[in-house]
Every structure is written in C-alpha cells, then in structure tokens.
Write a protein that holds these residues in place. Structure first.
Motif, PDB file in Angstrom:
ATOM      1  N   GLY A  67     -27.108 -80.312 -34.240  1.00 43.03           N
ATOM      2  CA  GLY A  67     -25.650 -80.137 -33.929  1.00 43.03           C
ATOM      3  C   GLY A  67     -25.216 -81.225 -32.823  1.00 43.03           C
ATOM      4  N   TRP A  74     -22.332 -78.117 -26.813  1.00 44.88           N
ATOM      5  CA  TRP A  74     -22.875 -78.429 -28.222  1.00 44.88           C
ATOM      6  C   TRP A  74     -21.712 -78.050 -29.336  1.00 44.88           C
ATOM      7  CZ3 TRP A  74     -26.555 -81.334 -28.968  1.00 44.88           C
ATOM      8  CH2 TRP A  74     -27.577 -81.525 -28.341  1.00 44.88           C
ATOM      9  N   ASP A  75     -21.266 -78.591 -30.460  1.00 46.62           N
ATOM     10  CA  ASP A  75     -20.264 -78.373 -31.172  1.00 46.62           C
ATOM     11  C   ASP A  75     -20.501 -76.786 -31.811  1.00 46.62           C
ATOM     12  OD1 ASP A  75     -22.378 -78.906 -32.847  1.00 46.62           O
ATOM     13  OD2 ASP A  75     -21.044 -79.911 -34.377  1.00 46.62           O
ATOM     14  N   HIS A  76     -21.468 -76.404 -31.764  1.00 49.72           N
ATOM     15  CA  HIS A  76     -21.405 -74.920 -32.362  1.00 49.72           C
ATOM     16  C   HIS A  76     -21.126 -74.001 -31.534  1.00 49.72           C
ATOM     17  CE1 HIS A  76     -25.061 -73.736 -30.416  1.00 49.72           C
ATOM     18  NE2 HIS A  76     -25.555 -75.013 -30.794  1.00 49.72           N
ATOM     19  N   ALA A 103     -24.000 -73.507 -36.543  1.00 50.65           N
ATOM     20  CA  ALA A 103     -25.111 -74.904 -36.603  1.00 50.65           C
ATOM     21  C   ALA A 103     -25.202 -75.510 -37.784  1.00 50.65           C
ATOM     22  CB  ALA A 103     -26.432 -74.219 -36.606  1.00 50.65           C
ATOM     23  N   ARG A 104     -25.687 -76.897 -37.874  1.00 47.97           N
ATOM     24  CA  ARG A 104     -25.950 -77.967 -38.927  1.00 47.97           C
ATOM     25  C   ARG A 104     -27.137 -77.480 -39.460  1.00 47.97           C
ATOM     26  NH1 ARG A 104     -20.832 -81.159 -38.753  1.00 47.97           N
ATOM     27  NH2 ARG A 104     -20.072 -80.557 -36.847  1.00 47.97           N
TER      28      ARG A 104
END
Length: 356
Positions: free
Chosen positions: A157, A239-241, A303-304
């Motif tokens: 992320g 975190w972006d998520h 998530a990525r």
C-alpha cells in the motif's frame, strides 16, 4: 476498460507472481505411486505433489493459528472465513492487534503457524521461519522475497492523507499542506512503535524520492499545536487502504489522496513459523493468500495485491475493484533496510521535539 480503471491499475503496487488458484491442483498418479506427504516441505510440489493432497493433509490437522490479522484490516475477516469454510479448518485468531515485534515474541509462546510482518522485522528474523516457496515463486521480484523462501510479500500500500471535505476547505496536495491553517492532523500511530506512524513521518520526509527523516520530524514539529487523536482529526496520515475503506463507507464525509511528492509504499510479507504446530495448514494458508481468489479478496479490502500485474495479464484481476483504489501518482518509493534502520534511530533520538 475505462480510463479510470486503466489509471488505477497502472499504479497498482504489484509484483509479477503467477500462482494457481487454490483448489485447482493437477491430476495425479495413483496414490501408491506418489511419494509420502512431507508437511514441512519447502514447496507444494516437493511435499504434496498437488493442491488436493496439501488440502487433505491440512484438513487432517484441523486447525490453523493466525496472529495479528484484524478482521477489518484489508478484508481479512472474509479472507479467513472463506479459507475456513473452503477447507473445513478451524482458524484460531490470536492477538489481532499484535505488532510485528510482538509476533516474533509470540512464535514460541502462542505458537502461531504463520505471521504477517513488516519487511524489516521479517529480514531480521528470517532464521526463525520455515522456508516455503508458493507456486509461481520465480515470478516474484527478488526485492520482495527471501531467496530461500523464508518470507515473501503478499500485498502492499501507499501512505496517504485522508481528510474530511466538510471541514477541510482546501484539499491537501502535499504533506506540507497539513501545516497550513485549517487542518487538525493525526498520525495513525506512534512512529516509535507502530508502522503506520513511522511510515507517515517518512512519507512526509521524502525529497525527490529520498527519505530525509529530519524533514519529516521538522514538519510535524511545526504542527505541534494542531495534532489530535485520529478520531478527532479532520486529516489523518495513514495507509491508503485504511483511508480508502473509510471513504467507501461514507464518501461525503471522507476523501483520500496520495500526494505526488510523497509516494511512499511498503509491503507486508508472509512467513511460516519454523515450529508451526499445523505445518500443512500453514502452507495451505499461504497458497490460498497467493491464489487469484485470495489476492482479489485482499484487494476488496483496498490492499494492492502482490500478484496484481500478473493477474491483470491473465485476466483474473478484479478490475472493477482495482479501479476503486486511490489513484497513485506513480511507482512507490520503497525504503531499503539500511534507510529504515537509520530513520528509526533518528526518530528515536529526535521525535521528542514533536511530543514535548
């Protein structure tokens, strides 16, 4: 595919990693012709010959001990429940909020079968893990895996800024904007103790892609009078998520952005306890996480996935969900272990400027 989908997918934090979906093992020779199952083998092929035999061995063990996986973190509640239902295995969820450091302490105390760690902690404790190379191992870039299979990345992320558009009249475009009037700011955790807090400071410290810990400390020191707890702040560095999940729940009250001058990313990595009480279940869990299904379930939690690039090429990535990920300004900056160690030492000595 829409232009938005292409843009979101293009910047997915991804490693090429081809993994067969859980439950679709190859046809095998008659049982008597197969070598005996080895539940502590270093690969599915060497220890089990097929996913069917791995699943059978794990089901005989009947349980799986997991630690530090909150059910609302990257959709782990659904991931765990799907795994448990699919294979008929009871999952014991230990200390959901444990840190990476605590997980290492718990290896002998609570005996988790598998752990999910920050990269630096995994590197420092690689000797305590059982090497296991999931299917498609050779497609995983060297920088996100231990050569012998002791640990390897499952998802990543970017550090981001989440903000309340009802209170923030001018949306932030950089971390430096947070020092301007009109913001009440929070880090997601104590940077001396929690990864989210540490990476938040480090994202704010980036200058032309290079971490400068002193710049991060200086920025937050300037915000000393406007810092608050996350639940009371109108801008949160996290975190972006995490910020994306909050924005998805109430898009009118929360937005998320990844500043182009601070595209700092990180991976979470998986490892199997060398003394896992349920070694076959631990290996099946890894195969499930890295299957197309498991990776898409993690992406459902914003998530990525580590396998996103390979899955996109195969046509197995959930592109609709990928398009919902926060737009990334480009490939992430990933801190090296020496950079991480140096930054932690600096913050330990200087973070008092912010808290005093």
């Amino acid at each position: 595919m829409t232009e938005r989908s292409e843009g979101a997918i293009r910047h997915v934090l991804a490693c090429a990693f081809l993994v067969a979906a859980a439950g679709c093992g190859t046809a095998s020779a008659p049982q008597q012709a197969l070598t005996p199952v080895n539940v502590r083998a270093a690969s599915m092929k060497d220890g089990f010959a097929s996913m069917e035999r791995l699943a059978e061995a794990a089901k005989k063990e009947g349980q799986l001990n997991l630690i530090a996986l909150p059910r609302d973190w990257v959709n782990y509640g659904e991931v765990i429940d799907t795994f448990a239902d699919r294979y008929g295995i009871k999952v014991n969820e230990l200390e959901p909020t444990a840190s990476s450091k605590r997980q290492i302490e718990a290896l002998d105390q609570l005996k988790p079968d598998a752990v999910e760690l920050s990269l630096d902690v995994a590197v420092a404790n690689a000797a305590r893990f059982a090497p296991y190379k999931v299917q498609g191992w050779h497609d995983l870039p060297d920088e996100v895996k231990q050569p012998d299979g002791a640990w390897y990345a499952s998802y990543g992320g970017y550090m981001s800024i989440g903000y309340n558009p009802r209170k923030v009249t001018t949306p932030p475009v950089s971390f430096a904007d947070l020092a301007k009037p009109g913001y009440t700011v929070a880090l997601a955790g104590n940077p001396l103790q929690e990864a989210a807090g540490f990476y938040g400071v480090m994202a704010a410290s980036l200058r032309s892609g290079v971490p400068r810990p002193s710049e991060g400390v200086e920025l937050f020191a300037r915000m000393k009078g406007k810092m608050a707890e996350p639940n009371k702040a109108d801008a949160v560095v996290d975190w972006d998520h995490v910020n994306a999940a909050r924005a998805a729940a109430d898009p009118e009250a929360w937005k998320v952005t990844i500043p182009k001058d601070g595209a700092l990313g990180a991976y979470y990595v998986q490892a199997i306890n060398k003394n896992a009480p349920h070694p076959a279940a631990a290996r099946l869990w890894q195969e499930f996480l890295f299957s197309d299904e498991g990776q898409n379930l993690l992406q459902k939690g914003f998530a990525r996935p580590a396998r996103a690039e390979a899955m996109l090429m195969k046509g197995t990535l959930d592109t609709e969900q990928a398009a919902k990920l926060p737009a990334a300004p480009g490939p992430p900056v990933l801190l090296s272990i020496p950079q991480t160690d140096a930054a932690k030492s600096y913050l330990k000595a200087e973070w008092g400027k912010v808290t005093r």
